[in-house]
Write an enzyme that holds these catalytic residues in place. Sequence first.
Site, mmCIF file in Angstrom:
data_model
loop_
_atom_site.group_PDB
_atom_site.id
_atom_site.type_symbol
_atom_site.label_atom_id
_atom_site.label_comp_id
_atom_site.label_asym_id
_atom_site.label_seq_id
_atom_site.Cartn_x
_atom_site.Cartn_y
_atom_site.Cartn_z
ATOM 1 N N ASP A 116 0.849 -1.191 0.000
ATOM 2 C CA ASP A 116 0.000 0.000 0.000
ATOM 3 C C ASP A 116 0.885 1.243 0.000
ATOM 4 O O ASP A 116 1.655 1.466 0.937
ATOM 5 C CB ASP A 116 -0.865 -0.059 1.269
ATOM 6 C CG ASP A 116 -1.811 1.105 1.403
ATOM 7 O OD1 ASP A 116 -1.725 2.069 0.613
ATOM 8 O OD2 ASP A 116 -2.644 1.060 2.332
ATOM 9 N N ILE A 117 0.756 2.062 -1.020
ATOM 10 C CA ILE A 117 1.645 3.226 -1.181
ATOM 11 C C ILE A 117 1.430 4.273 -0.079
ATOM 12 O O ILE A 117 2.337 5.054 0.204
ATOM 13 C CB ILE A 117 1.477 3.836 -2.594
ATOM 14 C CG1 ILE A 117 2.728 4.624 -2.993
ATOM 15 C CG2 ILE A 117 0.218 4.688 -2.705
ATOM 16 C CD1 ILE A 117 2.818 4.945 -4.474
ATOM 17 N N VAL A 163 -6.242 4.117 -5.924
ATOM 18 C CA VAL A 163 -5.145 4.646 -5.107
ATOM 19 C C VAL A 163 -5.419 6.105 -4.712
ATOM 20 O O VAL A 163 -5.056 6.539 -3.617
ATOM 21 C CB VAL A 163 -3.786 4.441 -5.828
ATOM 22 C CG1 VAL A 163 -3.628 5.310 -7.042
ATOM 23 C CG2 VAL A 163 -2.646 4.636 -4.871
ATOM 24 N N ASP A 164 -6.092 6.830 -5.579
ATOM 25 C CA ASP A 164 -6.470 8.225 -5.295
ATOM 26 C C ASP A 164 -7.339 8.293 -4.028
ATOM 27 O O ASP A 164 -7.071 9.079 -3.099
ATOM 28 C CB ASP A 164 -7.241 8.760 -6.520
ATOM 29 C CG ASP A 164 -7.401 10.267 -6.535
ATOM 30 O OD1 ASP A 164 -6.811 10.937 -5.669
ATOM 31 O OD2 ASP A 164 -8.117 10.769 -7.424
ATOM 32 N N TYR A 199 -8.466 2.962 -15.188
ATOM 33 C CA TYR A 199 -8.204 3.474 -16.548
ATOM 34 C C TYR A 199 -7.803 2.381 -17.557
ATOM 35 O O TYR A 199 -7.558 2.682 -18.734
ATOM 36 C CB TYR A 199 -7.176 4.600 -16.516
ATOM 37 C CG TYR A 199 -7.729 5.932 -16.020
ATOM 38 C CD1 TYR A 199 -9.082 6.106 -15.712
ATOM 39 C CD2 TYR A 199 -6.898 7.046 -15.872
ATOM 40 C CE1 TYR A 199 -9.576 7.314 -15.261
ATOM 41 C CE2 TYR A 199 -7.393 8.262 -15.426
ATOM 42 C CZ TYR A 199 -8.730 8.397 -15.120
ATOM 43 O OH TYR A 199 -9.215 9.615 -14.689
HETATM 44 N N1 AR6 Z 1 -1.377 1.547 -3.005
HETATM 45 C C1 AR6 Z 1 -0.752 1.271 -4.184
HETATM 46 N N2 AR6 Z 1 -1.405 0.980 -5.312
HETATM 47 C C2 AR6 Z 1 -2.755 0.948 -5.260
HETATM 48 C C3 AR6 Z 1 -3.497 1.210 -4.079
HETATM 49 C C4 AR6 Z 1 -2.740 1.521 -2.907
HETATM 50 N N3 AR6 Z 1 -3.328 1.805 -1.748
HETATM 51 N N4 AR6 Z 1 -4.812 1.094 -4.369
HETATM 52 C C5 AR6 Z 1 -4.914 0.748 -5.673
HETATM 53 N N5 AR6 Z 1 -3.668 0.650 -6.206
HETATM 54 P P1 AR6 Z 1 -6.289 3.157 -10.037
HETATM 55 P P2 AR6 Z 1 -5.961 4.569 -12.603
HETATM 56 C C6 AR6 Z 1 -3.250 0.302 -7.573
HETATM 57 O O1 AR6 Z 1 -7.610 2.616 -10.458
HETATM 58 O O2 AR6 Z 1 -6.133 3.304 -13.360
HETATM 59 C C7 AR6 Z 1 -9.372 7.088 -9.566
HETATM 60 O O3 AR6 Z 1 -10.773 7.120 -9.371
HETATM 61 C C8 AR6 Z 1 -4.193 -0.502 -8.423
HETATM 62 O O4 AR6 Z 1 -4.073 -1.893 -8.111
HETATM 63 O O5 AR6 Z 1 -6.139 3.667 -8.658
HETATM 64 O O6 AR6 Z 1 -4.835 5.482 -12.972
HETATM 65 C C9 AR6 Z 1 -8.821 8.437 -10.009
HETATM 66 O O7 AR6 Z 1 -9.495 9.501 -9.383
HETATM 67 C C10 AR6 Z 1 -3.675 -0.202 -9.825
HETATM 68 O O8 AR6 Z 1 -2.596 -1.086 -10.162
HETATM 69 O O9 AR6 Z 1 -5.814 4.374 -11.020
HETATM 70 C C11 AR6 Z 1 -9.044 8.407 -11.489
HETATM 71 O O10 AR6 Z 1 -10.364 8.786 -11.799
HETATM 72 C C12 AR6 Z 1 -3.075 1.209 -9.704
HETATM 73 O O11 AR6 Z 1 -3.080 1.497 -8.302
HETATM 74 C C13 AR6 Z 1 -8.837 6.952 -11.855
HETATM 75 O O12 AR6 Z 1 -9.092 6.224 -10.651
HETATM 76 C C14 AR6 Z 1 -3.845 2.267 -10.441
HETATM 77 O O13 AR6 Z 1 -5.228 2.016 -10.320
HETATM 78 C C15 AR6 Z 1 -7.422 6.681 -12.267
HETATM 79 O O14 AR6 Z 1 -7.330 5.358 -12.730
#
Ligand code: AR6
Length: 175
Positions: free
Chosen positions: A9-10, A32-33, A124
Amino acid sequence: MNINLLNGDITKIEVDAIVNAANTSLLGGGGVDGAIHKAGGPEILEDCRKIRSQQGGCKVGEAVITTAGKLPARFVIHTVGPVWQDGRQGEEELLYNAYQNSLLLARENNLTSVAFPNISTGIYRFPKVKAAEIAIKCVTLFLREHPSIAVHFVCYDTENYEIYEELLTGKKTPH
Ligand code: AR6
């Protein structure tokens, strides 16, 4: 080369800056956001709102920096990766730009350790292997010029972790 691979978890990582996979509104979201805003508290959103009022959000491929609030990191660099469509809408270049502009912002702020999630590979839908190749290529080239910066790739899901492990330890050179 100062590249580390982590599974987890980042929001728990103690570095100068963690990178957020944000959206153009900078107002938060899922993935992650959502985790970063939830763990870091409202100060992060306050900074994001200030940036919005100054420059109207963040374009795809660009990056902005805020406080990290209650997180162990010092700053959050918010970047916006592209939504994967069909691969012909400049997605690869935009993802490269997201990594590069995050690193440039870290450098401008004299930061020496940065942690990246796997930008665009969740909601995404960017293909994971292609995204990992782009991330590793961008970071490798950047660190050649700036060897004092350490980069951590923080993979939350096992699939991404295994892809990075193979690309980083399998000595496959990025093309
Ligand atoms: N720590 C590290 N990585 C994580 C965590 C965490 N706590 N949680 C999820 N991931 P995503 P995107 C990973 O969907 O595709 C949001 O709604 C996850 O497994 O977070 O760039 C934003 O507001 C995946 O590999 O981001 C945008 O609207 C990676 O983070 C949209 O999502 C990215 O997944 C962005 O979509």
